[in-house]
Design a protein around this motif. Structure first.
Motif, short mmCIF file in Angstrom:
data_model
loop_
_atom_site.label_atom_id
_atom_site.label_comp_id
_atom_site.label_asym_id
_atom_site.label_seq_id
_atom_site.Cartn_x
_atom_site.Cartn_y
_atom_site.Cartn_z
N ALA A 86 0.71 -1.19 -0.19
CA ALA A 86 -0.04 -0.03 0.03
C ALA A 86 0.85 1.40 -0.03
N THR A 87 1.99 1.13 0.12
CA THR A 87 3.10 2.41 0.22
C THR A 87 3.84 2.10 -1.09
N ASP A 88 4.84 3.05 -1.04
CA ASP A 88 5.86 3.07 -2.28
C ASP A 88 7.13 2.22 -2.16
N LYS A 89 7.12 1.43 -0.68
CA LYS A 89 8.37 0.67 -0.38
C LYS A 89 8.50 -0.60 -1.41
N SER A 90 9.50 -1.03 -1.77
CA SER A 90 9.51 -2.25 -2.43
C SER A 90 9.27 -3.38 -1.25
N SER A 95 10.39 -3.86 2.62
CA SER A 95 9.46 -4.23 3.80
C SER A 95 9.72 -5.65 4.58
N ILE A 96 10.32 -6.32 3.88
CA ILE A 96 10.90 -7.87 4.50
C ILE A 96 12.15 -7.29 5.28
N TRP A 97 12.85 -6.45 4.71
CA TRP A 97 14.01 -6.20 5.58
C TRP A 97 13.58 -5.28 7.15
N ILE A 122 13.28 -4.27 12.37
CA ILE A 122 12.74 -3.41 13.45
C ILE A 122 12.33 -3.82 14.72
N ASP A 123 12.80 -3.57 16.07
CA ASP A 123 12.47 -4.30 17.08
C ASP A 123 11.11 -3.80 17.46
N VAL A 124 10.05 -4.55 17.92
CA VAL A 124 8.81 -4.16 18.41
C VAL A 124 8.58 -4.78 19.54
N PRO A 125 8.42 -3.75 20.65
CA PRO A 125 8.06 -4.35 22.14
C PRO A 125 6.73 -5.23 22.00
N ASP A 126 6.98 -6.44 23.00
CA ASP A 126 5.90 -7.36 23.07
C ASP A 126 5.56 -7.91 21.83
N LEU A 127 6.10 -8.33 20.94
CA LEU A 127 5.88 -8.91 19.75
C LEU A 127 5.42 -10.23 20.12
N ILE A 128 6.44 -10.88 20.93
CA ILE A 128 5.88 -12.16 21.47
C ILE A 128 5.65 -12.20 22.95
#
Length: 376
Positions: free
Chosen positions: A70-74, A78-80, A85-91
């Motif tokens: 939905a953005t102009d990123k490749s 996005s996969i990188w 990128i660290d996300v708090p409480d991802l797990i």
């Protein structure tokens, strides 16, 4: 000027690189041909698929233009970002609370359902045992990818009793698990799935006579009083390198218990309004909630999109799925539940929030549920 020794080393390195490339190519080729990837529709499927109004330019299409990003990123960017990128409480830090239910002990004359985590559901509806998108072994072609959250892998294929109807919404790995299919196929009486998905199942040993493929708004009869209708969804399909050769869908299950909507994986679009127009009363809406990201909001609903869909469907009850078992997106694991619970308070819709394995009795309007996702 290069010496003969240097030239020899360059040749050795060159041959090694070529050899490595050949090995990688052959390995990738063999890996992609492993049975778990399924099979694309064959010539017998082709005529019916090509007649579908949803099949154009060599592949299935959404009702409106739907780019994956939905953005102009490749997609590579996005996969990188996803990986780095660290996300708090991802797990979750501790085991998610799960109830172990013996399906063989459940009354067949009661309309009920049991959420098995992510989008997997087991149900008794008017005497029929229904199983939806059972992913009970692996949600990816590699066992170390898409690991389950702590405590959520309690249910296994051997826990599944004989099934009257196996319902598959699309062929992505987190909805169609090869190993689960292999282990339950002899216990399944009938399969209902979108166009083309039956080719995977047939390649895994399911009898073609058991498989019923539907295009959007086509239906099949389960018994004298129960019907399944395939519904549009805004998504995509594919298990390997070739995309959109099979259809993706939601479903409406109709019977004496009322109208039950399964959204399947979907981004927001006007199809929710059309579903409401066609079917009127929706007694229970089971909707995608989780694994969202702004980068792919066209193919998965953001939290605000989910609330918009609920407003347009105006169901009597809502149960959300597609969360609390895998980290397939970059949001805190509990965020989908927190957001939909807060929205239910502000919008006054009846929300069911069972634990994994907790039995939901559809005729019991007094049943209550705990905020189990707050256990951390």
């Amino acid at each position: 000027m290069m010496t003969s020794r240097t030239k020899r080393w360059i040749r050795v390195v060159g041959f090694a690189c070529v050899g490595l490339c050949i090995v990688v190519f052959i390995g990738s080729f063999l890996f992609l041909r492993s049975p778990a990837f399924g099979s694309l529709p064959d010539q017998a499927h082709a005529a019916r698929i090509q007649q579908s109004p949803n099949y154009r330019d060599g592949q299935f299409q959404n009702q409106r233009n739907t780019p994956i990003m939905a953005t102009d990123k490749s997609r590579l960017t996005s996969i990188w970002e996803f990986l780095t990128i660290d996300v708090p409480d991802l797990i979750p830090r501790r085991d998610i609370p799960v109830i172990k239910t013996d399906f063989n002990d459940l009354p067949l004359d009661k309309d009920l359902l049991v959420w098995l985590g992510h989008s997997s559901l087991y149900a008794h509806l008017h005497g029929q045992r229904i199983l939806v998108d059972p992913v009970l072994v692996s949600a990816s072609p590699l066992s170390f990818i898409n690991q389950t959250f702590p405590g959520t892998s309690l249910y296994r294929p051997e826990d599944i009793p004989p099934i009257d109807v196996l319902l598959i919404t699309h062929d992505h790995w987190d909805h169609l698990d090869y190993e689960t299919m292999i282990l339950i196929k002899d216990r399944v009486r009938k399969v209902v799935c979108p166009l083309g998905v039956g080719a995977h199942l047939a390649s895994w040993g399911f009898s073609i006579a058991k498989i019923h493929e539907l295009d959007w708004y086509q239906h099949c009869t389960i018994n004298d009083t129960m019907q399944l209708t395939a519904l549009p969804a805004r998504h995509f399909s594919g298990r390997g390198l070739t995309a959109n050769q099979t259809l993706w869908s939601g479903f409406m299950v109709q019977g004496p218990f009322g109208n039950i909507l399964l959204s399947g994986d979907t981004g927001y679009d006007t199809h929710f309004q059309e579903i409401k127009r066609r079917f009127g009363t929706i007694d229970l809406a089971i909707l995608e909630n989780g694994q969202y990201h702004e980068d792919w909001r066209y193919i998965h609903m953001m939290p605000d999109d989910l609330i918009q869909a609920i407003e347009e469907l105006s169901p009597k009850n809502v149960l959300t799925v597609h969360h609390s078992k895998y980290a397939l997106a970059r949001h805190p694991w509990y965020e989908p539940m927190e957001k939909v619970v807060q929205a239910s308070k502000n919008n006054n819709f009846q929300l069911m929030t069972p634990k994994i394995g907790e039995v939901v009795f559809l005729a019991d309007s007094t049943q209550t549920f705990s905020p189990w996702w707050q256990h951390d």
